[in-house]
Design a protein around this motif. Structure first.
Motif, short mmCIF file in Angstrom:
data_model
loop_
_atom_site.label_atom_id
_atom_site.label_comp_id
_atom_site.label_asym_id
_atom_site.label_seq_id
_atom_site.Cartn_x
_atom_site.Cartn_y
_atom_site.Cartn_z
N ILE A 1 0.86 -1.18 0.00
CA ILE A 1 0.00 0.00 0.00
C ILE A 1 0.89 1.22 0.00
N ARG A 2 0.59 2.15 -0.88
CA ARG A 2 1.38 3.38 -0.96
C ARG A 2 0.63 4.47 -0.20
N LEU A 3 1.29 5.02 0.83
CA LEU A 3 0.73 6.11 1.64
C LEU A 3 1.45 7.40 1.28
N LEU A 4 1.02 8.06 0.23
CA LEU A 4 1.64 9.25 -0.35
C LEU A 4 3.08 8.97 -0.76
N VAL A 5 4.03 8.91 0.16
CA VAL A 5 5.41 8.66 -0.21
C VAL A 5 5.85 7.24 0.18
#
Length: 88
Positions: A46-50
């Motif tokens: 999962i990508r959390l912004l950066v």
């Protein structure tokens, strides 16, 4: 003898009370959502912004569900407070 408001509530069937009618769809949707959440047990990226994290899908879905419940709670609270101000 005339019935009072509390006597009337005692004789109203449980499922036809307004509070129960409003709560039943919430309970049904929450149960279905929780079954869906806990059936998805695989790990995902999962990508959390950066940053990119790897976690179980059920954890990500549970966090999203919890945030949705909080948003709903705050929306309902604001709406009920706004309604009380107008009734003065």
């Amino acid at each position: 003898m005339a019935q009072t408001g509390t006597d009337h509530k005692a004789h109203t069937p449980f499922l036809s009370r307004p509070g129960v009618r409003r709560f039943a769809p919430f309970l049904l949707i929450s149960a279905i959502a929780l079954v869906f959440i806990f059936e998805n047990r695989s790990s995902v990226k999962i990508r959390l912004l950066v940053p990119e994290v790897t976690m179980p899908l059920w954890g990500a879905l549970l966090i999203a569900w919890g945030l949705g419940m909080l948003a709903c709670l705050f929306t309902v609270r604001r709406r009920s407070h706004r309604h009380h101000r107008h009734s003065r």
